[in-house]
Design a protein around this motif. Sequence first.
Motif, PDB file in Angstrom:
ATOM      1  N   VAL A 135       0.850  -1.193   0.000  1.00  0.00           N
ATOM      2  CA  VAL A 135       0.000   0.000   0.000  1.00  0.00           C
ATOM      3  C   VAL A 135       0.887   1.246   0.000  1.00  0.00           C
ATOM      4  CG1 VAL A 135      -1.735   1.310   1.304  1.00  0.00           C
ATOM      5  CG2 VAL A 135      -1.791  -1.192   1.301  1.00  0.00           C
ATOM      6  N   PRO A 136       0.745   2.090  -1.015  1.00  0.00           N
ATOM      7  CA  PRO A 136       1.520   3.346  -0.999  1.00  0.00           C
ATOM      8  C   PRO A 136       0.977   4.253   0.100  1.00  0.00           C
ATOM      9  CG  PRO A 136       0.242   3.094  -3.053  1.00  0.00           C
ATOM     10  CD  PRO A 136      -0.102   1.938  -2.187  1.00  0.00           C
ATOM     11  N   LEU A 137       1.862   4.937   0.806  1.00  0.00           N
ATOM     12  CA  LEU A 137       1.385   5.841   1.854  1.00  0.00           C
ATOM     13  C   LEU A 137       0.817   7.101   1.213  1.00  0.00           C
ATOM     14  CD1 LEU A 137       4.251   5.258   4.370  1.00  0.00           C
ATOM     15  CD2 LEU A 137       1.820   4.870   4.791  1.00  0.00           C
ATOM     16  N   PRO A 138      -0.186   7.703   1.844  1.00  0.00           N
ATOM     17  CA  PRO A 138      -0.736   8.941   1.270  1.00  0.00           C
ATOM     18  C   PRO A 138       0.314  10.049   1.299  1.00  0.00           C
ATOM     19  CG  PRO A 138      -2.033   8.186   3.155  1.00  0.00           C
ATOM     20  CD  PRO A 138      -0.859   7.291   3.065  1.00  0.00           C
ATOM     21  N   GLU A 139       0.218  10.964   0.335  1.00  0.00           N
ATOM     22  CA  GLU A 139       1.202  12.048   0.248  1.00  0.00           C
ATOM     23  C   GLU A 139       1.260  12.879   1.526  1.00  0.00           C
ATOM     24  OE1 GLU A 139       0.376  14.241  -3.341  1.00  0.00           O
ATOM     25  OE2 GLU A 139       0.572  12.420  -4.555  1.00  0.00           O
ATOM     26  N   THR A 140       0.112  12.924   2.225  1.00  0.00           N
ATOM     27  CA  THR A 140       0.064  13.724   3.457  1.00  0.00           C
ATOM     28  C   THR A 140       0.960  13.135   4.555  1.00  0.00           C
ATOM     29  OG1 THR A 140      -1.883  12.424   3.953  1.00  0.00           O
ATOM     30  CG2 THR A 140      -2.246  14.674   3.142  1.00  0.00           C
ATOM     31  N   GLU A 141       1.325  11.884   4.437  1.00  0.00           N
ATOM     32  CA  GLU A 141       2.181  11.235   5.445  1.00  0.00           C
ATOM     33  C   GLU A 141       3.657  11.581   5.250  1.00  0.00           C
ATOM     34  OE1 GLU A 141       1.342   8.742   8.001  1.00  0.00           O
ATOM     35  OE2 GLU A 141      -0.524   9.857   7.674  1.00  0.00           O
ATOM     36  N   LEU A 142       3.991  12.188   4.104  1.00  0.00           N
ATOM     37  CA  LEU A 142       5.402  12.444   3.781  1.00  0.00           C
ATOM     38  C   LEU A 142       5.922  13.634   4.591  1.00  0.00           C
ATOM     39  CD1 LEU A 142       5.370  11.945  -0.106  1.00  0.00           C
ATOM     40  CD2 LEU A 142       5.738  10.247   1.700  1.00  0.00           C
ATOM     41  N   PRO A 143       7.169  13.699   4.953  1.00  0.00           N
ATOM     42  CA  PRO A 143       8.175  12.685   4.675  1.00  0.00           C
ATOM     43  C   PRO A 143       8.115  11.504   5.650  1.00  0.00           C
ATOM     44  CG  PRO A 143       9.156  14.469   5.935  1.00  0.00           C
ATOM     45  CD  PRO A 143       7.730  14.869   5.673  1.00  0.00           C
ATOM     46  N   PHE A 151       0.572   1.315  11.168  1.00  0.00           N
ATOM     47  CA  PHE A 151      -0.821   1.081  10.759  1.00  0.00           C
ATOM     48  C   PHE A 151      -1.056   1.744   9.421  1.00  0.00           C
ATOM     49  CE2 PHE A 151      -0.865   0.657  15.315  1.00  0.00           C
ATOM     50  CZ  PHE A 151      -1.618  -0.497  15.488  1.00  0.00           C
ATOM     51  N   ASP A 152      -1.928   1.155   8.664  1.00  0.00           N
ATOM     52  CA  ASP A 152      -2.306   1.787   7.400  1.00  0.00           C
ATOM     53  C   ASP A 152      -3.136   3.021   7.756  1.00  0.00           C
ATOM     54  OD1 ASP A 152      -3.285   2.592   5.008  1.00  0.00           O
ATOM     55  OD2 ASP A 152      -4.473   0.783   4.601  1.00  0.00           O
ATOM     56  N   PRO A 153      -2.651   4.208   7.419  1.00  0.00           N
ATOM     57  CA  PRO A 153      -3.378   5.418   7.839  1.00  0.00           C
ATOM     58  C   PRO A 153      -4.797   5.487   7.277  1.00  0.00           C
ATOM     59  CG  PRO A 153      -1.480   5.961   6.439  1.00  0.00           C
ATOM     60  CD  PRO A 153      -1.443   4.499   6.655  1.00  0.00           C
ATOM     61  N   LEU A 154      -5.091   4.785   6.213  1.00  0.00           N
ATOM     62  CA  LEU A 154      -6.434   4.857   5.634  1.00  0.00           C
ATOM     63  C   LEU A 154      -7.368   3.847   6.272  1.00  0.00           C
ATOM     64  CD1 LEU A 154      -5.737   5.514   1.855  1.00  0.00           C
ATOM     65  CD2 LEU A 154      -6.332   7.133   3.657  1.00  0.00           C
ATOM     66  N   SER A 155      -6.945   2.558   6.325  1.00  0.00           N
ATOM     67  CA  SER A 155      -7.858   1.539   6.842  1.00  0.00           C
ATOM     68  C   SER A 155      -7.654   1.291   8.330  1.00  0.00           C
ATOM     69  CB  SER A 155      -7.644   0.222   6.082  1.00  0.00           C
ATOM     70  OG  SER A 155      -6.326  -0.251   6.361  1.00  0.00           O
ATOM     71  N   GLY A 156      -6.501   1.745   8.870  1.00  0.00           N
ATOM     72  CA  GLY A 156      -6.203   1.507  10.282  1.00  0.00           C
ATOM     73  C   GLY A 156      -5.664   0.116  10.548  1.00  0.00           C
ATOM     74  N   LYS A 157      -5.520  -0.675   9.506  1.00  0.00           N
ATOM     75  CA  LYS A 157      -5.048  -2.057   9.694  1.00  0.00           C
ATOM     76  C   LYS A 157      -3.570  -2.076  10.039  1.00  0.00           C
ATOM     77  CE  LYS A 157      -8.138  -4.221   6.358  1.00  0.00           C
ATOM     78  NZ  LYS A 157      -8.206  -4.644   4.976  1.00  0.00           N
ATOM     79  N   PRO A 158      -3.154  -3.097  10.832  1.00  0.00           N
ATOM     80  CA  PRO A 158      -1.719  -3.197  11.135  1.00  0.00           C
ATOM     81  C   PRO A 158      -0.919  -3.455   9.862  1.00  0.00           C
ATOM     82  CG  PRO A 158      -2.927  -5.053  12.073  1.00  0.00           C
ATOM     83  CD  PRO A 158      -3.944  -4.174  11.437  1.00  0.00           C
ATOM     84  N   ALA A 159       0.248  -2.894   9.846  1.00  0.00           N
ATOM     85  CA  ALA A 159       1.064  -3.015   8.627  1.00  0.00           C
ATOM     86  C   ALA A 159       2.540  -2.918   9.003  1.00  0.00           C
ATOM     87  CB  ALA A 159       0.710  -1.894   7.656  1.00  0.00           C
ATOM     88  N   GLU A 160       3.367  -3.238   8.031  1.00  0.00           N
ATOM     89  CA  GLU A 160       4.816  -3.100   8.237  1.00  0.00           C
ATOM     90  C   GLU A 160       5.378  -2.193   7.170  1.00  0.00           C
ATOM     91  OE1 GLU A 160       7.068  -6.617   8.665  1.00  0.00           O
ATOM     92  OE2 GLU A 160       6.100  -7.086  10.590  1.00  0.00           O
ATOM     93  N   ARG A 161       6.382  -1.413   7.575  1.00  0.00           N
ATOM     94  CA  ARG A 161       6.972  -0.495   6.594  1.00  0.00           C
ATOM     95  C   ARG A 161       7.981  -1.222   5.701  1.00  0.00           C
ATOM     96  NH1 ARG A 161       5.865   4.733   7.820  1.00  0.00           N
ATOM     97  NH2 ARG A 161       5.395   5.153  10.005  1.00  0.00           N
ATOM     98  N   GLU A 162       8.129  -0.703   4.518  1.00  0.00           N
ATOM     99  CA  GLU A 162       9.192  -1.153   3.619  1.00  0.00           C
ATOM    100  C   GLU A 162      10.525  -0.825   4.299  1.00  0.00           C
ATOM    101  OE1 GLU A 162      11.189  -2.722   1.598  1.00  0.00           O
ATOM    102  OE2 GLU A 162       9.830  -2.481  -0.130  1.00  0.00           O
ATOM    103  N   THR A 163      11.451  -1.780   4.330  1.00  0.00           N
ATOM    104  CA  THR A 163      12.736  -1.509   4.980  1.00  0.00           C
ATOM    105  C   THR A 163      13.882  -1.336   3.983  1.00  0.00           C
ATOM    106  OG1 THR A 163      13.002  -3.877   5.292  1.00  0.00           O
ATOM    107  CG2 THR A 163      12.167  -2.603   7.175  1.00  0.00           C
ATOM    108  N   ASN A 164      13.601  -1.599   2.718  1.00  0.00           N
ATOM    109  CA  ASN A 164      14.594  -1.240   1.707  1.00  0.00           C
ATOM    110  C   ASN A 164      14.621   0.280   1.610  1.00  0.00           C
ATOM    111  OD1 ASN A 164      15.599  -3.694   0.376  1.00  0.00           O
ATOM    112  ND2 ASN A 164      13.453  -4.027  -0.142  1.00  0.00           N
ATOM    113  N   THR A 165      15.748   0.822   1.199  1.00  0.00           N
ATOM    114  CA  THR A 165      15.820   2.273   0.979  1.00  0.00           C
ATOM    115  C   THR A 165      16.118   2.544  -0.501  1.00  0.00           C
ATOM    116  OG1 THR A 165      18.123   2.188   1.644  1.00  0.00           O
ATOM    117  CG2 THR A 165      16.546   2.931   3.303  1.00  0.00           C
TER     118      THR A 165
END
Length: 972
Positions: free
Chosen positions: A537-545, A574-588
Amino acid sequence: MYTQFHTSTLLPTLPLTHSPPLSRRTILLYSHRLPPLHRRRPTSLRFPLRISSCINSTGTISSSLSTDEEEERPSNNKRVKAYPFHEIEPKWQRYWEEHKTFRTPHDDLDTTKPKYYVLDMFPYPSGAGLHVGHPLGYTATDILARFKRMQGFNVLHPMGWDAFGLPAEQYAIQTGTHPKITTLRNIEHFRSQLRSLGFSYDWDREISTTEPDYYKWTQWIFLQLLKRGLAYQAEVPVNWCPALGTVLANEEVVDGVSERGGHPVIRKPMRQWMLRITAYADSLLEDLNDLDWPESIKEMQRNWIGRSEGAEVEFHVMDTDGQQTDIKIVVYTTRPDTIFGATYLVLAPEHILLSSMVSEAQSKHVEEYKELAARKSDLERTELQKEKTGVFTGCYARNPATGEAIPIWIADYVLGSYGTGAIMAVPAHDMRDHEFASKYNLPICGVVMPNDQNISSFDKAYSGDGTVINSSNLTTGLDINGLSNKEAASEVTKWLEKSGNGKRKVNYKLRDWLFARQRYWGEPIPVIFLGETGETVPLPETELPITLPELDDFTPTGSGEPPLSKAASWVKTFDPLSGKPAERETNTMPQWAGSCWYYLRFMDPKNSKMLVDKAKEVYWSPVDVYVGGAEHAVLHLLYARFWHKVLYDIGVVSKKEPFQCVINQGIILGEVEYIAYRDPDGNLISADIVDELTELSQERVPEDEVRKSGDSYVLKDNPTIRLIARAHKMSKSRGNVINPDDVVSEYGADSLRLYEMFMGPLRDSKPWNTSGIEGVHRFLARAWRLIVGSPSPSGEFKDGTVALDEEPSTDQLRSLHKCIDKVTEEIEATRFNTGISAMMEFINAAYKWKKLPRSTAEAFVLLLSPYAPHMAEELWSRLGHSNSLAHEPFPKANPEYLKESTLVLPVQINGKTRGTIEVEKECSEEDAFRLASQDSRLSKFLDGQKVKKRIYVPGKILNVILDAKKVKVGQR
Ligand code: ANZ
């Protein structure tokens, strides 16, 4: 971005001399017993020489510069600085900083004025600090920036830091110092070094790719790419080192083992982010044509994109009974005309169909071979591989043109990543296939006959054009015999399409861009994976950076997971849209990311609402001149162009291309080394007769024991001994690195700037020569003394200048305007070295004047200012100005004073040219005749003679006809 100075790679010997080819004649015949060479003075390396004729190619100044050597040594013989650069330079740097002299207005910009955007490839702030190679390009751009500012342009000349990257992370692993700390420290150091060189950057626009305010927009661009299907995930082989438990970057792998520790490295598929740069292959290729870039870079980019036209051909695999199966091997070929010569197929060892077709008998060999191939990089498999290797799969496929069964092999010279990962091998016409077929005894069948010769056996591959032979088959219905190979290629392609055996195909060498790194010190990728499904799931632009979490331990995880996975509380989200638990991408992101668009941010560095304001982008785009090292000719420039094109398509930028003109500055090599050879008996051997097979020792010869002879260098004491002259890339390990700080403290920043520009054409690679610095330093000192006057016996210069409020003479104006004209023309053509020669000529001429008019001095100071801005500012202020000269109009040459006032007039006597005289353009006949009579070569013909007639064509000729009777015998 990384500069060319990170590696300690040795450059090939520089052809400074045209070293003669090594002869194979016996050396003893030519050897001379000579006393041993003097040992080198250990301290003489750094600044050993006085100015010598080698400082420039123009030869204009060297002799005159050394004449006023005395002025540097007052009567008490204490050496004083040639001029007070150590006071002047910090003073003006402070002034510029305090007055924000080079600030380019943001919102208050007068956009009715023309713009000039001059950009340096921003540096990676390495721990080593600036190298003398950096100021080469930076001085060139600074001269352009200062020049254009004075010509009334709005100039954008910014500086920033490409500060993410491997070295800071490696340093963190070794020392525990957080990369952020190292980076800030290095930036600090770089910035102060750059300031000490007087570059006219607008420091208000400074950016660093590592700042969240900046990488917010790098992440934003990534989201746009993702939205448009231009970013995707795929399993891609990476360099995996099991012993270190980490993925390694290409530069950390040397000869198949890890650079650190020498552990084996294998290629292992891993989930990666990819960017679909291939979608832009065509426009990246086409739009190159309109760019004002060096042809060599354009060609490199074209080759990198590597567009080729050909066909895909389907070969059906056969079962053990010789029947055609449904398994189809698709090959890519640029030579469909050679299809009748395809005597076997080769698959890349990683080909996906391999496992479904390999025969049982061969499967063990195939597996072993696959494993071997997995350890090699593409380069090792192709360019670096000396001998072709491969294994038979035990299967056959049907050649659709001949109908015959041909063997299928695997070989690592076929790459899985290109075309379809499979080829039809045509050993008669492809060198690699020929080598392979010869080694493994596979059939070779010639199908293209060169037009101008007869070939009976194809014992070498013939890859040229010709007429097609041996290429007809009634059953398959294809007959191309007698056609030219070009016609045949299009016939075969039509036949493939009609018969369903293949199709026309355009291929690119360009691969999609592997965009993930298993590293800490990079931009986080703004994506999360949902807990239950793993959905991306791409994060919403409002979450950046999405900021990098603090981390103390940067060591590899051992599992191949990136170090960011250690930041457990950051990873869990958490997924800011659905609130579901999630994990962040750890690659950079890779280091290339930040440098893909920084030139846009400089236009509007503080904008928190968007990447760049539209109006500002429209005004400043494109970059007018972009200067940097040739090592960025392909990747950086291609990646940046790709992102720019995406941004163009989504309406963020207004021009199709980011950099209108690119200039690659050359590399500054270490000082030239002179090498003499000795044979085992200690005899000196001339370099031109050195025999490669004889063991010779090499010995460095001090520069003052060397002289130039024609194109080569010889020993002063024994000119029969030629030496090798070579210069190496500067590297710590060679100990030939010149630190700009040392040069600045010894000679001043203006001297360093001027020297780097005077070394030779900007684009050439050239060796450092400390005596050259002394030369330009003396020139500056002469300019200083010309305007300020000589120092007192104690070495002090008085305030003010010696310039007088007087009208300049026509002669003075001629000198000045010639200089203005030349300097202007040369800056515009980025030929800075010859611009300096013009100023040197002017100073030489001015030293002969009795008085220096103020207006002439002022104009010269303005001309000098882009090159040596500190001295120019000081002189300007001493000439009575209270403001900086940075925005003064650049002098304009008056064509009136550029006209040559004299000309060379041929003189004939009785119709025969006997000499020439120099005359004023408007010279009268009388004056011309008088000058001819006074000329020593002509007077002997005229003395005592009676002139019958004079024919004078002004500007063209003077012909004197003598009275024949009066001519003395023997004088005609
Ligand atoms: C038959 C043939 C006959 C070929 C001939 C060349 C000469 P470019 O121009 O670089 O695109 N090829 C195709 N895929 C390959 C791969 N994955 N690894 C290694 N080689 C591959 O080159 C295209 C040619 O390179 C193709 O045309 C193929 O060999 C080979 F007289 O097919 B050719």
